[in-house]
Design an enzyme around this catalytic site. Structure first.
Site, mmCIF file in Angstrom:
data_model
loop_
_atom_site.group_PDB
_atom_site.id
_atom_site.type_symbol
_atom_site.label_atom_id
_atom_site.label_comp_id
_atom_site.label_asym_id
_atom_site.label_seq_id
_atom_site.Cartn_x
_atom_site.Cartn_y
_atom_site.Cartn_z
ATOM 1 C CE1 TYR A 31 23.627 -42.760 26.308
ATOM 2 C CE2 TYR A 31 25.425 -41.192 25.945
ATOM 3 C CZ TYR A 31 24.062 -41.476 26.009
ATOM 4 O OH TYR A 31 23.162 -40.482 25.765
ATOM 5 C CE LYS A 74 45.548 -24.118 6.924
ATOM 6 N NZ LYS A 74 46.329 -24.803 5.874
ATOM 7 C CG MET A 115 26.391 -34.351 21.645
ATOM 8 S SD MET A 115 24.721 -34.091 21.019
ATOM 9 C CE MET A 115 24.389 -35.647 20.215
ATOM 10 N NE ARG A 130 46.858 -29.296 0.001
ATOM 11 C CZ ARG A 130 47.084 -28.777 1.217
ATOM 12 N NH1 ARG A 130 46.635 -29.401 2.296
ATOM 13 N NH2 ARG A 130 47.770 -27.666 1.355
#
Ligand SMILES: *Cc1c(COP(=O)(O)O)cnc(C)c1O
Length: 348
Positions: free
Chosen positions: A244, A35, A292, A130
């Site tokens: 930053y 998955k 980022m 679940r």
């Protein structure tokens, strides 16, 4: 220019799968959970490599993922879908012969009406709350469902990574209560359950993280290596800040390397000023904020700055990085972004 190179060792995945297989007896078949694109490492490539080595049962979270695996493997392997038969999935399940693990009476009804005679399995809830049918629901539909010949009945353990947790035995007992006497293949264990011992193995196991080199499978061979190219190196004088919000200030004259990759590539901002990158085995601290697309690293102590620094490597595995980030190896792997060049070794 890619943000980095993610090296994926398919032979290590296979060695881990075989090692997990060897922990169970000959009557237990070892499947593979692929998955989330094989935990971010590439479902098609991983599944093909395992299928060639004899793996016949694959597990995905959603039908769309099953389609990708079917395309990679063709016919002749069983692809189980944990989310079962969801509204809108009928065509893909029917056309590709996926095995939905039916989770509720609603899904049983949907599957039997939409695809009568098509294969399916059953997911039972033994306490995790679940997915899956609870004991009462199961009792109500079992006669109907069993008549249609499910391929597999499964449940999932909530605390298998803690061997001494009483929940394990509780769920084991509930699973026995709901499935003893049925003439059906049963599956309870993922990686953690395999390590709990033979009582938990049943007919089919479903390892994921252990194959991909993560805890709780301590003996796992590492699978992923992630190298981040150095974009620029600069001298920073004592007293100057980096990144930053000026969160890091040089105490001495320093050399700072800026590498390509950041939180948009799954390298969490919580790694700011905490993580370590590696230059051929030498640790180099991350300084200042992870941004980022870029990370700044103190390389003052290196005699030569290499072309790339590693953030996943033999010295620092997925679980080591997870600990620094305050998460688990699963999240580190599945967060690895789309911008990396993926290079495979082993396989074909
Ligand atoms: C993800 C998952 C697995 C695999 O778990 P690992 O801990 O990665 O081995 C097995 N079964 C189910 C139902 C899952 O959701």
């Amino acid at each position: 220019m890619a943000t980095g190179t993610l090296h994926i060792d398919l032979d290590a995945v296979l060695a881990n799968w075989r090692a997990l297989d060897a922990l169970t007896g000959p009557a237990t078949e070892t499947g593979a959970v692929v998955k989330a694109d094989s935990y971010g490492l590439g479902a098609g490539r991983v599944a093909r490599h395992l299928a060639r080595a004899g793996c016949r049962k694959f597990f995905v979270a959603a039908a769309e993922e099953g389609a990708q695996v079917r395309e990679a493997l063709g016919e002749g392997v069983a692809i189980h879908v944990f989310s079962g038969h969801m509204a809108g999935d009928t065509d893909i399940i029917g056309d590709l012969g996926l095995i939905p693990m039916l989770n509720s009476i609603e899904q049983v009804t949907r599957h039997f009406e939409a695809l009568p005679g098509a294969p399916f399995g059953v997911q039972l809830d033994t306490g995790m709350n679940r997915l899956g049918m609870e004991a009462g629901e199961w009792e109500a539909v079992a006669p109907l469902v069993l008549g249609a010949g499910p391929k597999l009945v499964m449940s999932h353990l909530a605390c298998a990574d803690e061997p001494d947790h009483p929940m394990n035995r509780q769920q084991l007992e509930a699973f026995h209560y709901m499935t003893d006497g049925l003439d059906l293949p049963r599956s309870l264990s993922a990686t953690g359950g395999i390590l709990l011992g033979p009582e938990y193995h049943f007919d089919v196991t479903r390892p994921g993280i252990g194959m991909y080199g993560g805890m709780p499978f301590e003996a796992a061979r590492p699978v992923a290596r992630l190298s981040l190219p150095v974009v620029q190196t600069r001298d920073v004088a004592a007293g100057e800040s980096v990144g930053y919000s000026n969160t890091w200030v040089a105490e001495i004259d320093s050399v700072i390397a800026t590498v390509s990759a950041g939180y948009a590539d799954g390298l969490h901002r919580t790694l700011s000023s905490k993580a370590t990158l590696w230059a051929d085995g030498t640790p180099c601290p991350v300084v200042g904020r992870v941004s980022m697309d870029l990370i700044t690293v103190d390389v003052t102590h290196l005699t030569q700055v290499p072309k790339a620094l590693d953030i996943l490597c033999p010295e620092q595995g997925v679980d080591d990085l997870a600990e620094v980030a305050g998460t688990i190896g699963y999240e580190i792997l599945t967060s690895l972004g789309a911008r990396y060049t993926r290079r495979y070794s082993g396989g074909a």
